[in-house]
Design a protein around this motif. Structure first.
Motif, PDB file in Angstrom:
ATOM      1  N   ALA A  60       0.831  -1.206   0.000  1.00  0.00           N
ATOM      2  CA  ALA A  60       0.000   0.000   0.000  1.00  0.00           C
ATOM      3  C   ALA A  60       0.864   1.253   0.000  1.00  0.00           C
ATOM      4  O   ALA A  60       0.561   2.231  -0.686  1.00  0.00           O
ATOM      5  CB  ALA A  60      -0.931  -0.003   1.218  1.00  0.00           C
ATOM      6  N   ALA A  61       1.965   1.225   0.757  1.00  0.00           N
ATOM      7  CA  ALA A  61       2.853   2.392   0.804  1.00  0.00           C
ATOM      8  C   ALA A  61       3.508   2.631  -0.552  1.00  0.00           C
ATOM      9  O   ALA A  61       3.618   3.771  -1.020  1.00  0.00           O
ATOM     10  CB  ALA A  61       3.917   2.195   1.886  1.00  0.00           C
ATOM     11  N   ARG A  62       3.951   1.544  -1.204  1.00  0.00           N
ATOM     12  CA  ARG A  62       4.563   1.692  -2.527  1.00  0.00           C
ATOM     13  C   ARG A  62       3.556   2.226  -3.532  1.00  0.00           C
ATOM     14  O   ARG A  62       3.873   3.049  -4.391  1.00  0.00           O
ATOM     15  CB  ARG A  62       5.136   0.351  -2.998  1.00  0.00           C
ATOM     16  CG  ARG A  62       6.401  -0.070  -2.276  1.00  0.00           C
ATOM     17  CD  ARG A  62       7.052  -1.264  -2.948  1.00  0.00           C
ATOM     18  NE  ARG A  62       6.254  -2.464  -2.840  1.00  0.00           N
ATOM     19  CZ  ARG A  62       6.381  -3.362  -1.855  1.00  0.00           C
ATOM     20  NH1 ARG A  62       7.255  -3.166  -0.885  1.00  0.00           N
ATOM     21  NH2 ARG A  62       5.642  -4.450  -1.837  1.00  0.00           N
ATOM     22  N   SER A  63       2.329   1.727  -3.441  1.00  0.00           N
ATOM     23  CA  SER A  63       1.297   2.183  -4.364  1.00  0.00           C
ATOM     24  C   SER A  63       0.976   3.656  -4.145  1.00  0.00           C
ATOM     25  O   SER A  63       0.761   4.404  -5.099  1.00  0.00           O
ATOM     26  CB  SER A  63       0.026   1.339  -4.194  1.00  0.00           C
ATOM     27  OG  SER A  63      -0.960   1.722  -5.116  1.00  0.00           O
ATOM     28  N   ARG A  64       0.946   4.104  -2.880  1.00  0.00           N
ATOM     29  CA  ARG A  64       0.686   5.517  -2.607  1.00  0.00           C
ATOM     30  C   ARG A  64       1.787   6.401  -3.184  1.00  0.00           C
ATOM     31  O   ARG A  64       1.524   7.497  -3.682  1.00  0.00           O
ATOM     32  CB  ARG A  64       0.544   5.750  -1.101  1.00  0.00           C
ATOM     33  CG  ARG A  64      -0.784   5.283  -0.527  1.00  0.00           C
ATOM     34  CD  ARG A  64      -0.984   5.843   0.874  1.00  0.00           C
ATOM     35  NE  ARG A  64       0.024   5.328   1.790  1.00  0.00           N
ATOM     36  CZ  ARG A  64      -0.122   4.215   2.507  1.00  0.00           C
ATOM     37  NH1 ARG A  64      -1.221   3.490   2.377  1.00  0.00           N
ATOM     38  NH2 ARG A  64       0.818   3.818   3.337  1.00  0.00           N
ATOM     39  N   ARG A  65       3.035   5.916  -3.103  1.00  0.00           N
ATOM     40  CA  ARG A  65       4.126   6.704  -3.668  1.00  0.00           C
ATOM     41  C   ARG A  65       4.021   6.799  -5.182  1.00  0.00           C
ATOM     42  O   ARG A  65       4.351   7.827  -5.772  1.00  0.00           O
ATOM     43  CB  ARG A  65       5.474   6.079  -3.274  1.00  0.00           C
ATOM     44  CG  ARG A  65       5.835   6.272  -1.809  1.00  0.00           C
ATOM     45  CD  ARG A  65       7.298   5.959  -1.568  1.00  0.00           C
ATOM     46  NE  ARG A  65       7.614   4.561  -1.790  1.00  0.00           N
ATOM     47  CZ  ARG A  65       7.552   3.623  -0.849  1.00  0.00           C
ATOM     48  NH1 ARG A  65       7.172   3.943   0.379  1.00  0.00           N
ATOM     49  NH2 ARG A  65       7.870   2.378  -1.125  1.00  0.00           N
ATOM     50  N   HIS A  83      -4.017  -3.426  -2.788  1.00  0.00           N
ATOM     51  CA  HIS A  83      -2.737  -2.973  -3.327  1.00  0.00           C
ATOM     52  C   HIS A  83      -1.771  -4.131  -3.560  1.00  0.00           C
ATOM     53  O   HIS A  83      -0.895  -4.039  -4.417  1.00  0.00           O
ATOM     54  CB  HIS A  83      -2.119  -1.928  -2.400  1.00  0.00           C
ATOM     55  CG  HIS A  83      -2.905  -0.657  -2.357  1.00  0.00           C
ATOM     56  ND1 HIS A  83      -2.740   0.353  -3.286  1.00  0.00           N
ATOM     57  CD2 HIS A  83      -3.892  -0.239  -1.527  1.00  0.00           C
ATOM     58  CE1 HIS A  83      -3.572   1.344  -3.005  1.00  0.00           C
ATOM     59  NE2 HIS A  83      -4.282   1.006  -1.954  1.00  0.00           N
ATOM     60  N   ARG A  84      -1.918  -5.196  -2.807  1.00  0.00           N
ATOM     61  CA  ARG A  84      -1.073  -6.377  -3.031  1.00  0.00           C
ATOM     62  C   ARG A  84      -1.393  -6.988  -4.389  1.00  0.00           C
ATOM     63  O   ARG A  84      -0.494  -7.330  -5.161  1.00  0.00           O
ATOM     64  CB  ARG A  84      -1.326  -7.381  -1.910  1.00  0.00           C
ATOM     65  CG  ARG A  84      -0.406  -8.578  -1.908  1.00  0.00           C
ATOM     66  CD  ARG A  84       0.956  -8.220  -1.419  1.00  0.00           C
ATOM     67  NE  ARG A  84       1.742  -9.415  -1.122  1.00  0.00           N
ATOM     68  CZ  ARG A  84       3.050  -9.446  -1.103  1.00  0.00           C
ATOM     69  NH1 ARG A  84       3.742  -8.354  -1.369  1.00  0.00           N
ATOM     70  NH2 ARG A  84       3.708 -10.539  -0.808  1.00  0.00           N
ATOM     71  N   ALA A 143     -11.682  -0.791  -8.215  1.00  0.00           N
ATOM     72  CA  ALA A 143     -10.658   0.160  -7.774  1.00  0.00           C
ATOM     73  C   ALA A 143      -9.268  -0.238  -8.251  1.00  0.00           C
ATOM     74  O   ALA A 143      -8.500   0.603  -8.749  1.00  0.00           O
ATOM     75  CB  ALA A 143     -10.687   0.263  -6.246  1.00  0.00           C
ATOM     76  N   GLU A 144      -8.903  -1.535  -8.117  1.00  0.00           N
ATOM     77  CA  GLU A 144      -7.573  -1.974  -8.537  1.00  0.00           C
ATOM     78  C   GLU A 144      -7.370  -1.752 -10.022  1.00  0.00           C
ATOM     79  O   GLU A 144      -6.284  -1.345 -10.469  1.00  0.00           O
ATOM     80  CB  GLU A 144      -7.364  -3.461  -8.227  1.00  0.00           C
ATOM     81  CG  GLU A 144      -7.443  -3.833  -6.770  1.00  0.00           C
ATOM     82  CD  GLU A 144      -8.874  -4.045  -6.304  1.00  0.00           C
ATOM     83  OE1 GLU A 144      -9.087  -4.163  -5.087  1.00  0.00           O
ATOM     84  OE2 GLU A 144      -9.789  -4.078  -7.163  1.00  0.00           O
ATOM     85  N   ALA A 145      -8.415  -2.011 -10.822  1.00  0.00           N
ATOM     86  CA  ALA A 145      -8.304  -1.848 -12.270  1.00  0.00           C
ATOM     87  C   ALA A 145      -8.121  -0.381 -12.649  1.00  0.00           C
ATOM     88  O   ALA A 145      -7.361  -0.052 -13.564  1.00  0.00           O
ATOM     89  CB  ALA A 145      -9.539  -2.427 -12.957  1.00  0.00           C
ATOM     90  N   GLN A 146      -8.807   0.522 -11.951  1.00  0.00           N
ATOM     91  CA  GLN A 146      -8.639   1.946 -12.235  1.00  0.00           C
ATOM     92  C   GLN A 146      -7.199   2.385 -12.011  1.00  0.00           C
ATOM     93  O   GLN A 146      -6.614   3.105 -12.834  1.00  0.00           O
ATOM     94  CB  GLN A 146      -9.578   2.776 -11.354  1.00  0.00           C
ATOM     95  CG  GLN A 146     -11.058   2.577 -11.668  1.00  0.00           C
ATOM     96  CD  GLN A 146     -11.940   3.429 -10.783  1.00  0.00           C
ATOM     97  OE1 GLN A 146     -11.672   4.602 -10.550  1.00  0.00           O
ATOM     98  NE2 GLN A 146     -13.012   2.850 -10.267  1.00  0.00           N
TER      99      GLN A 146
END
Length: 203
Positions: free
Chosen positions: A57-62, A79-80, A171-174
């Motif tokens: 999740a942190a990597r995705s936010r970055r 996020h995983r 959400a993941e697809a977006q």
């Protein structure tokens, strides 16, 4: 009388477990065992799973600095799963291989679906042409069939026409679609990339 749910935010799980262990005294499990127990109580498989989900999740936010209107998408996304799927695509946004996990397959297909023309019927050769520019393992038939079974694509009974099924991606697809479009936009054209590679000295 209904009970109101109580939330508890813990900034440092390790410090929380130490404090809890002191209160439990001699009956307290070991520190690591206690942390695993709390992780499972929070809905995770174990402490390692909790750490992996939070790190993803942190990597995705970055990667995804979004406006306030898209923050709900970030919060809802797995996020995983998103990270696993992103790893199936190369730097040009092309699908490298057919994923083994069904959830990753379906998510990857949404990224291909997003690049098909909306509201337009296509012949099979047109669908193949679109899919071939988006993947590298030369199997548009599997992609077409699975997109139909997932409800992303329809086909006439006689096979004469295909059409994209309009829908709101999860959400993941977006997030995946946005990330891959950024990759494609920043990637050099194929001819330019080959020319740059040819100009590099041999190692």
């Amino acid at each position: 009388m209904s009970r109101l749910p109580q939330s508890l935010a813990v900034e440092d799980l390790s410090a929380f477990c130490r404090a809890l262990g002191r209160q439990l005294g001699e009956s307290s499990p070991g520190h690591l065992k206690l942390m695993n127990m709390l992780a499972r109580a929070g809905g995770y498989q174990n402490l390692q799973h909790l750490r992996a989900v939070q790190a993803a999740a942190a990597r995705s936010r970055r990667r995804e600095q979004v406006a306030s209107g898209a923050q709900a998408v970030q919060a809802q996304a797995d996020h995983r799963l998103l990270e696993r799927c992103l790893n199936q695509f190369d730097g040009q946004g092309q699908l490298l291989r057919w994923p083994s996990r069904r959830a990753v397959q379906t998510l990857a297909l949404f990224a291909l679906w997003a690049e098909l023309p909306a509201g337009q019927e296509m012949a099979e050769r047109q669908v193949n042409a679109q899919l071939n520019r988006l993947h590298l393992f030369d199997d548009p038939a599997t992609l077409r069939r699975t997109m139909i079974s997932c409800g992303l694509l329809t086909r006439r009974r006689d096979g004469s026409g295909y059409r994209r099924v309009e829908q709101a991606p999860p959400a993941e697809a977006q997030l995946l679609i946005r990330a891959l479009r950024r990759r494609r936009a920043s990637a050099p054209p194929p001819g330019q990339a080959e020319a740059q590679g040819a100009g590099q000295p041999a190692s």
